[in-house]
Structure formats: C-alpha cells, structure tokens
Design a protein around this motif. Structure first.
Motif: not given
Length: 193
Positions: A52, A55-56, A58, A96, A100, A105, A109, A111-112
C-alpha cells in the motif's frame, strides 16, 4: 540520510522492478534496506502495508511530476503538453504508476488499500489521480492564466494521455507528439468563444 521507511520503500521498489510482487520476500527487502525484518514489520505491519505504501508513493511521485509540469514556464498549451508528456512517460516507466493511471491491475503488482480487499472501501486509482491533477491545475492556472477553463483543459489532456497509455499509437503513426500538436492548437471556432 534516508529514514528506515524510505530505505525500505526504495528496496521494495527495486525488488518489484526485478520480479513480480508475489515473489518479493520481506527478508530480502529488509536486508537490501540495511534494516532488520522487525523494523520492516514495525514500519508497515507486513507485506500488504508495504505494498500500500508503494502504491501511495507512486501516486505522490506522479502528482509531483504534474506539479513540475504545471509550474514550467510557457503558455497554457505548453504547460498542458508538459503534463501530457509526463503522464505518458510516467505510465511507461513505472508499472505501478501505469496501473494507478489506467486502473489496469494484475497479480504482479501490489494493490492499493481497498482494492479487492474490503468492499465499499475506496481504492486509489484513476479518478483520484485525475482529481488531484485537476486541483493542481486549478491552483496553477489562476484567473490570469486560464482559471477553470485551464483546469478543464488539463483534465481533458490527461484523460487523452491515459487513453494513449491504454491503446498506444502504432510505431509508424503520429505518436503522442503529433497528437499533442492537435490538442494544443487553438481552433478558430474555440478562439471565437
């Protein structure tokens, strides 16, 4: 000197660039970051939390690039072109960021938060990034440089760039540079408004 958290995110990003997320091992990430595995778990509570955070990170990286493009000197059209160029480059360079931006997805990768994990919990994705772009464009294009119309054009430009990421032009076609010229040239009809 980077913090343990930053070092872990860098190490996890490098591991993700080398292999699919399911094959990334926390012990290897911790060792590459030069910290203990317990430090990794203290920072992220596990692989899901680390994913997580990647993801944030990127998403923030992409929006920072949008800020730089909007702050560049030049006319509205040049700044919009810079945002489009950045969006296409970001989507091509980082899987990523591409996921996003496009919402596409796969199992390779992380996932958020919220995506497929807890129904009803919103996930970070294209709508949130586009909202972030629009907010930044609204702030960058004050009343003197296009105001709300500039923000609307920026949103449209990013949406077109996203379609280019999903369905790129053929190598012999005009490519995104040719498409940018079409997008940024003001038509006589638009100028009459």
């Amino acid at each position: 000197m980077p913090t343990a958290r930053e070092s872990l995110l860098e190490a996890a990003g490098a591991a993700l660039a080398a292999r699919p997320w399911p094959a990334v091992r926390m012990i290897e990430v911790a060792a590459a970051a030069g910290v203990s595995r317990q430090t990794l778990y203290n920072e992220f509570a596990g692989k899901t939390g680390l994913g997580h955070a990647l993801v944030r990170r990127d998403a923030a990286w992409y929006l920072d690039g949008v800020d730089r493009a909007l702050a560049s000197s030049g006319a509205l059209a040049e700044r919009l072109a810079a945002v489009v160029e950045w969006t296409v480059r970001a989507g091509r360079e980082r899987p990523l960021a591409r996921a996003l931006l496009t919402g596409c997805w796969n199992g390779n990768l992380p996932v958020p938060a919220g995506r497929g994990l807890r129904p009803g919990l919103p996930a970070l994705g294209p709508a949130e990034l586009i909202r972030g772009v629009r907010e930044r464009a609204d702030a960058a294009f004050g009343a003197a440089t296009g105001g709300q119309e500039g923000a609307q054009r920026c949103e449209l430009a990013v949406r077109l760039a996203l379609s280019y990421l999903i369905a790129p032009a053929e190598p012999s076609g005009p490519g995104h540079a040719g498409l940018l010229r079409v997008l940024t040239v003001t038509s006589p009809r638009a100028g009459a408004r």
